[in-house]
Enzyme design. Structure first.
Site, PDB file in Angstrom:
ATOM      1  CB  SER A 128      -0.445   5.706  -5.211  1.00 28.49           C
ATOM      2  OG  SER A 128       0.582   5.349  -4.220  1.00 28.49           O
ATOM      3  CG  ASN A 129      -0.700   0.875  -2.279  1.00 23.36           C
ATOM      4  OD1 ASN A 129      -1.018   1.545  -1.409  1.00 23.36           O
ATOM      5  ND2 ASN A 129       0.689   0.387  -3.264  1.00 23.36           N
ATOM      6  CG  PHE A 130      -6.243   4.084  -0.774  1.00 24.19           C
ATOM      7  CD1 PHE A 130      -6.683   5.474  -0.175  1.00 24.19           C
ATOM      8  CD2 PHE A 130      -7.435   3.091  -1.593  1.00 24.19           C
ATOM      9  CE1 PHE A 130      -7.704   6.084  -1.622  1.00 24.19           C
ATOM     10  CE2 PHE A 130      -7.817   4.040  -1.952  1.00 24.19           C
ATOM     11  CZ  PHE A 130      -8.413   5.335  -2.669  1.00 24.19           C
TER      12      PHE A 130
END
Ligand code: CTP
Length: 226
Positions: free
Chosen positions: A31-33
């Site tokens: 995923s990402n932030f």
């Protein structure tokens, strides 16, 4: 409470927000932030301006703005399906989500066990949702986001053209006044006509209203047919 100024009344606005999660196995993902804050602010702004607002959200820790219809999704593929199901009767589509560009090539049905030594995770491209929408759009006004670290305007303009967008909101993520997780943002709005409108650092909820107002101004009466 709704203000009296409702320029988006009678319009359906679809907004995507947050990250996507791409499963590796039952307990792990890529995923990402992305915090989802900008997308949720765009949804609150659309609602405030009178739109029928649909928010398609990846996993985030935010409260859904009141009156907004929410569709929760997990992966890029889920988000693609949800957006397409809402696309035909939408007037405006805003893609604020930080969609994963890659996902694990195979999803393990059982938890992966560690082995001796290093491992490699094979990734494959996800569908570019925004580009697919650009290819199929008819009356819809299509608005994208781009996070860049260099040549912000040039890269933004290139994305606007290659994805057949009407507007793109570009974000210099190296700017201390904005970016992932921040409550404020610094952006430039680019139009398909080549107009660039910079915004100073301000809270994301205020910025979202300004962005819609500026877009409505630049569209003039043309939004009536959407
Ligand atoms: N987007 C999308 N579907 C994807 C990837 C991105 O709809 N699979 C959308 C995002 O919601 C955002 C815009 O495309 O509105 C971002 O553009 P993109 O070119 O994907 O940005 P980056 O991933 O940063 O691309 P690059 O590595 O080329 O800079």
């Amino acid at each position: 409470t709704q203000g009296h100024y409702q320029p988006l009344k009678g319009k359906k606005v679809v907004i995507t927000a947050g990250p996507t999660r791409e499963r590796i196995d039952p307990v792990r993902y890529v995923s990402n932030f992305s915090s989802g804050k900008m997308g949720y602010a765009m949804a609150a702004a659309a609602q405030k301006l009178g739109a029928e607002t649909v928010l398609i959200s990846g996993p985030v820790e935010l409260t859904v703005p009141s009156g907004v219809q929410i569709i929760h999704v997990e992966s890029a593929a889920d988000m693609y399906d949800a957006v397409l199901s809402q696309f035909d009767d939408a007037s405006i589509v805003v893609k604020s989500a930080a969609v994963a560009d890659y996902r694990p090539k195979s999803v393990h049905t059982q938890k992966m066990k560690k082995k001796a030594g290093d491992d490699v995770l094979e990734l494959e491209r996800t569908t570019d949702i925004l580009k697919s929408l650009g290819d199929r759009k008819e009356h819809q006004l299509l608005i994208g986001f781009a996070a860049e670290t260099t040549d912000v305007i040039a890269y933004g303009q290139k994305k606007l053209e290659s994805k057949n967008l009407d507007y793109i909101i570009v974000n210099d993520v190296t700017d201390p006044g904005g970016g992932f997780g921040s409550d404020t943002n610094v952006v430039t709005l680019l139009s398909r006509e080549g107009e660039a409108t910079p915004f100073t650092a301000m809270p994301k909820d205020q910025l979202a209203v300004r962005l819609f107002e500026t877009i409505l101004q630049q569209e003039g009466g043309k939004l009536d047919v959407r």
